[in-house]
Design a protein around this motif. Sequence first.
Motif, PDB file in Angstrom:
ATOM      1  N   LYS A  60     -28.312  54.590 -14.750  1.00 20.12           N
ATOM      2  CA  LYS A  60     -29.115  55.427 -15.634  1.00 20.12           C
ATOM      3  C   LYS A  60     -30.013  56.323 -14.787  1.00 20.12           C
ATOM      4  O   LYS A  60     -30.618  55.876 -13.824  1.00 20.12           O
ATOM      5  CB  LYS A  60     -29.981  54.569 -16.564  1.00 20.12           C
ATOM      6  N   SER A  61     -30.091  57.581 -15.172  1.00 20.80           N
ATOM      7  CA  SER A  61     -30.921  58.539 -14.460  1.00 20.80           C
ATOM      8  C   SER A  61     -32.194  58.806 -15.251  1.00 20.80           C
ATOM      9  O   SER A  61     -32.208  58.719 -16.480  1.00 20.80           O
ATOM     10  CB  SER A  61     -30.158  59.848 -14.269  1.00 20.80           C
ATOM     11  N   GLU A  62     -33.245  59.133 -14.542  1.00 25.79           N
ATOM     12  CA  GLU A  62     -34.496  59.513 -15.171  1.00 25.79           C
ATOM     13  C   GLU A  62     -34.426  60.951 -15.684  1.00 25.79           C
ATOM     14  O   GLU A  62     -35.255  61.369 -16.490  1.00 25.79           O
ATOM     15  CB  GLU A  62     -35.663  59.373 -14.182  1.00 25.79           C
ATOM     16  N   ILE A  63     -33.450  61.712 -15.220  1.00 24.50           N
ATOM     17  CA  ILE A  63     -33.288  63.113 -15.623  1.00 24.50           C
ATOM     18  C   ILE A  63     -32.282  63.171 -16.770  1.00 24.50           C
ATOM     19  O   ILE A  63     -31.124  62.790 -16.589  1.00 24.50           O
ATOM     20  CB  ILE A  63     -32.808  63.971 -14.441  1.00 24.50           C
ATOM     21  N   PRO A  64     -32.709  63.649 -17.939  1.00 22.57           N
ATOM     22  CA  PRO A  64     -31.787  63.709 -19.073  1.00 22.57           C
ATOM     23  C   PRO A  64     -30.588  64.619 -18.783  1.00 22.57           C
ATOM     24  O   PRO A  64     -30.720  65.643 -18.127  1.00 22.57           O
ATOM     25  CB  PRO A  64     -32.639  64.301 -20.196  1.00 22.57           C
ATOM     26  N   TYR A  65     -29.449  64.231 -19.239  1.00 20.47           N
ATOM     27  CA  TYR A  65     -28.194  64.977 -19.153  1.00 20.47           C
ATOM     28  C   TYR A  65     -27.620  65.106 -17.739  1.00 20.47           C
ATOM     29  O   TYR A  65     -26.579  65.718 -17.570  1.00 20.47           O
ATOM     30  CB  TYR A  65     -28.328  66.378 -19.773  1.00 20.47           C
ATOM     31  N   ILE A  66     -28.244  64.564 -16.724  1.00 16.93           N
ATOM     32  CA  ILE A  66     -27.725  64.728 -15.362  1.00 16.93           C
ATOM     33  C   ILE A  66     -26.373  64.043 -15.208  1.00 16.93           C
ATOM     34  O   ILE A  66     -25.485  64.557 -14.528  1.00 16.93           O
ATOM     35  CB  ILE A  66     -28.738  64.253 -14.288  1.00 16.93           C
ATOM     36  N   GLY A  67     -26.193  62.907 -15.850  1.00 19.03           N
ATOM     37  CA  GLY A  67     -24.913  62.213 -15.776  1.00 19.03           C
ATOM     38  C   GLY A  67     -23.797  63.034 -16.393  1.00 19.03           C
ATOM     39  O   GLY A  67     -22.690  63.099 -15.864  1.00 19.03           O
ATOM     40  N   ARG A  68     -24.086  63.676 -17.511  1.00 18.90           N
ATOM     41  CA  ARG A  68     -23.077  64.515 -18.168  1.00 18.90           C
ATOM     42  C   ARG A  68     -22.762  65.755 -17.338  1.00 18.90           C
ATOM     43  O   ARG A  68     -21.609  66.174 -17.258  1.00 18.90           O
ATOM     44  CB  ARG A  68     -23.551  64.913 -19.557  1.00 18.90           C
ATOM     45  N   ILE A  69     -23.784  66.347 -16.730  1.00 18.69           N
ATOM     46  CA  ILE A  69     -23.562  67.525 -15.888  1.00 18.69           C
ATOM     47  C   ILE A  69     -22.735  67.155 -14.667  1.00 18.69           C
ATOM     48  O   ILE A  69     -21.787  67.854 -14.307  1.00 18.69           O
ATOM     49  CB  ILE A  69     -24.907  68.171 -15.502  1.00 18.69           C
ATOM     50  N   LEU A  70     -23.066  66.038 -14.028  1.00 23.18           N
ATOM     51  CA  LEU A  70     -22.290  65.593 -12.865  1.00 23.18           C
ATOM     52  C   LEU A  70     -20.856  65.258 -13.258  1.00 23.18           C
ATOM     53  O   LEU A  70     -19.911  65.555 -12.512  1.00 23.18           O
ATOM     54  CB  LEU A  70     -22.963  64.386 -12.211  1.00 23.18           C
ATOM     55  N   THR A  71     -20.674  64.684 -14.421  1.00 23.16           N
ATOM     56  CA  THR A  71     -19.327  64.409 -14.915  1.00 23.16           C
ATOM     57  C   THR A  71     -18.569  65.708 -15.142  1.00 23.16           C
ATOM     58  O   THR A  71     -17.385  65.814 -14.823  1.00 23.16           O
ATOM     59  CB  THR A  71     -19.382  63.576 -16.203  1.00 23.16           C
ATOM     60  N   GLY A  72     -19.250  66.719 -15.681  1.00 19.81           N
ATOM     61  CA  GLY A  72     -18.624  68.028 -15.874  1.00 19.81           C
ATOM     62  C   GLY A  72     -18.214  68.669 -14.567  1.00 19.81           C
ATOM     63  O   GLY A  72     -17.144  69.285 -14.462  1.00 19.81           O
ATOM     64  N   ILE A  73     -19.038  68.517 -13.544  1.00 22.02           N
ATOM     65  CA  ILE A  73     -18.690  69.045 -12.213  1.00 22.02           C
ATOM     66  C   ILE A  73     -17.466  68.319 -11.678  1.00 22.02           C
ATOM     67  O   ILE A  73     -16.554  68.937 -11.127  1.00 22.02           O
ATOM     68  CB  ILE A  73     -19.891  68.915 -11.252  1.00 22.02           C
ATOM     69  N   LEU A  74     -17.428  67.017 -11.865  1.00 22.89           N
ATOM     70  CA  LEU A  74     -16.272  66.240 -11.422  1.00 22.89           C
ATOM     71  C   LEU A  74     -15.015  66.661 -12.179  1.00 22.89           C
ATOM     72  O   LEU A  74     -13.948  66.823 -11.586  1.00 22.89           O
ATOM     73  CB  LEU A  74     -16.539  64.753 -11.616  1.00 22.89           C
TER      74      LEU A  74
END
Length: 92
Positions: A60-74
Amino acid sequence: MENKTFEFVTFAILIESLITYINQFFVQENFCWQMALSLILGIIVALAYKLDLPSYFNLKSEIPYIGRILTGILLSRCSNYVFDLITKISNV
């Protein structure tokens, strides 16, 4: 143990893709619209469908949506791999 191995490989690919994009757009100053479009589309798809790869690994990240953005980059980087593979196969 196998989950951690897959996790490390996934994040290694993610870091490689970030370095590739930074190198392409900022260091070489060579704007490639195909790479930019795949990056934008990957992030849009991940946000639209709430795809979050790090949360799959219970990160879990403290920054909202960072996981989704990183997934989009991947996702966008993987689309480049598939495109390159199809190009190589079609040239044979």
